[in-house]
Design a protein around this motif. Structure first.
Motif: not given
Ligand SMILES: NC(=O)c1ccc[n+]([C@@H]2O[C@H](COP(=O)([O-])OP(=O)(O)OC[C@H]3O[C@@H](n4cnc5c(N)ncnc54)[C@H](OP(=O)(O)O)[C@@H]3O)[C@@H](O)[C@H]2O)c1
Length: 299
Positions: A266-285
């Motif tokens: 029902v949605v057009s896009a979704v970020s996965p777990v694992p492999g979504g916000v987690g790695p993006m957080t480490v990248l920001s760090l």
């Protein structure tokens, strides 16, 4: 009639917003910035202070160490005994604050309860606060800054960068954040507001949460409850983009706050777990580490 049946049978399959391509792209840029710092005599160095041996913390730390090494930065873990006194803990952090060879410091949470007497977010000096938790760094969010090169809190920065990478503008969008924690929901609401989104910050006392999520262009879930958001939270006509911050253990598996498979219909896009916000957080760090080192050598 035949068309009616056909249309009813179409099942939407959401685009999966994996962090991987973005991480690979930004990693190359960070590697170059790290090399340029080294050529100027500054070897960017991250120190993580850990109290005890919490397995989840050790796993997050391994990810930070791996990315540091991949871009050529130094990484040191300071693992302290669970019974360390607040005074001795302070001495370790102050030693790192004063060490010119350390450019970024992280106090890995959680620490043991007896250290709660310390004002943890304020212990690392603002210039080395790569988590972006110090009041001097968060104040810039309250002041309306949109400068992504500031030492911003890493998960909110990761969420915004993931949306940007996949080409979803936030300006003018109705964005619903579920969860109002100090490390995710609140700073993210400020960052997105500064970027001209219209933000609704919801929480456990919000009445009729589905009313908000079903009307949103973008939903960010940061609750800490496995598979809490299923397809009943979304209206397929809205083509919502869903960012799942949650990291929950369920039957020995890491799962998000969103039931990805269910909402994919029902949605057009979704970020996965694992492999979504987690790695993006480490990248920001790591991005914050390089930015901190660049600012420190400028003096
Ligand atoms: N991917 C990453 O890098 C990353 C980084 C940080 C956190 N996380 C994960 O993100 C999740 C949230 O972490 P956090 O530290 O932000 O959590 P937190 O401090 O536990 O806060 C949870 C928030 O969710 C709200 N909430 C709880 N139940 C709710 C419900 N039924 N309906 C609506 N809101 C509800 C709470 O509302 P109240 O304020 O009313 O209690 C609170 O604001 C966790 O799974 C965590 O592991 C991931």
């Amino acid at each position: 009639m035949a068309w009616g049946i056909y249309i009813n049978c179409i099942i939407m399959t959401a685009r999966i917003l994996s962090a991987k391509p973005c991480v690979e792209e930004v990693k190359l840029e960070l590697k170059k910035r790290c090399e340029s710092l080294k050529a100027r005599g500054c070897h960017p160095a991250m120190s993580v202070v850990l109290v005890g041996d919490n397995p989840a913390s050790l796993s997050y730390i391994r990810n930070k160490k791996k990315l540091c090494e991949e871009i050529g930065a130094k990484f040191t873990l300071h693992q302290l005994l669970p019974g360390i006194s607040p005074d001795d803990f302070l001495k370790v952090v102050q030693g790192l604050n004063n060490d010119p060879g350390t450019h970024g410091i992280i106090i890995q949470l959680p620490v043991t309860d007896h250290l709660a007497v310390l004002d943890l977010p304020q212990l690392v000096i603002p210039s080395k606060d790569i988590d972006g938790f110090h009041g001097e760094n968060t104040r810039k969010l309250f002041e309306g800054s949109t400068d992504m090169k500031l030492l911003l809190p890493c998960t909110p920065k990761g969420v915004v960068n993931l949306l940007k990478y996949y080409g979803y503008p936030v300006e003018g969008k109705n964005i619903v954040i579920v969860g109002r924690s100090l490390i995710v929901g609140k700073p993210l609401s400020l960052l997105l507001t500064n970027l001209n989104a219209t933000v609704t910050l919801t929480h456990s006392k919000t009445k009729d949460l589905k009313h908000f999520t079903r009307n949103a262009d973008i939903v960010v879930a940061a609750i800490g409850k496995a598979h809490f958001l299923d397809k009943t939270f979304f209206d397929s006509a809205k083509k919502t983009v869903v960012i799942d911050v949650g990291m929950n253990s369920q039957n020995g598996k890491l799962v998000g706050d969103v039931h990805t498979q269910d909402v994919s219909e029902v949605v057009s896009a979704v970020s996965p777990v694992p492999g979504g916000v987690g790695p993006m957080t480490v990248l920001s760090l790591i991005e914050n580490l390089i930015t901190a080192a660049e600012k420190q050598i400028k003096g």
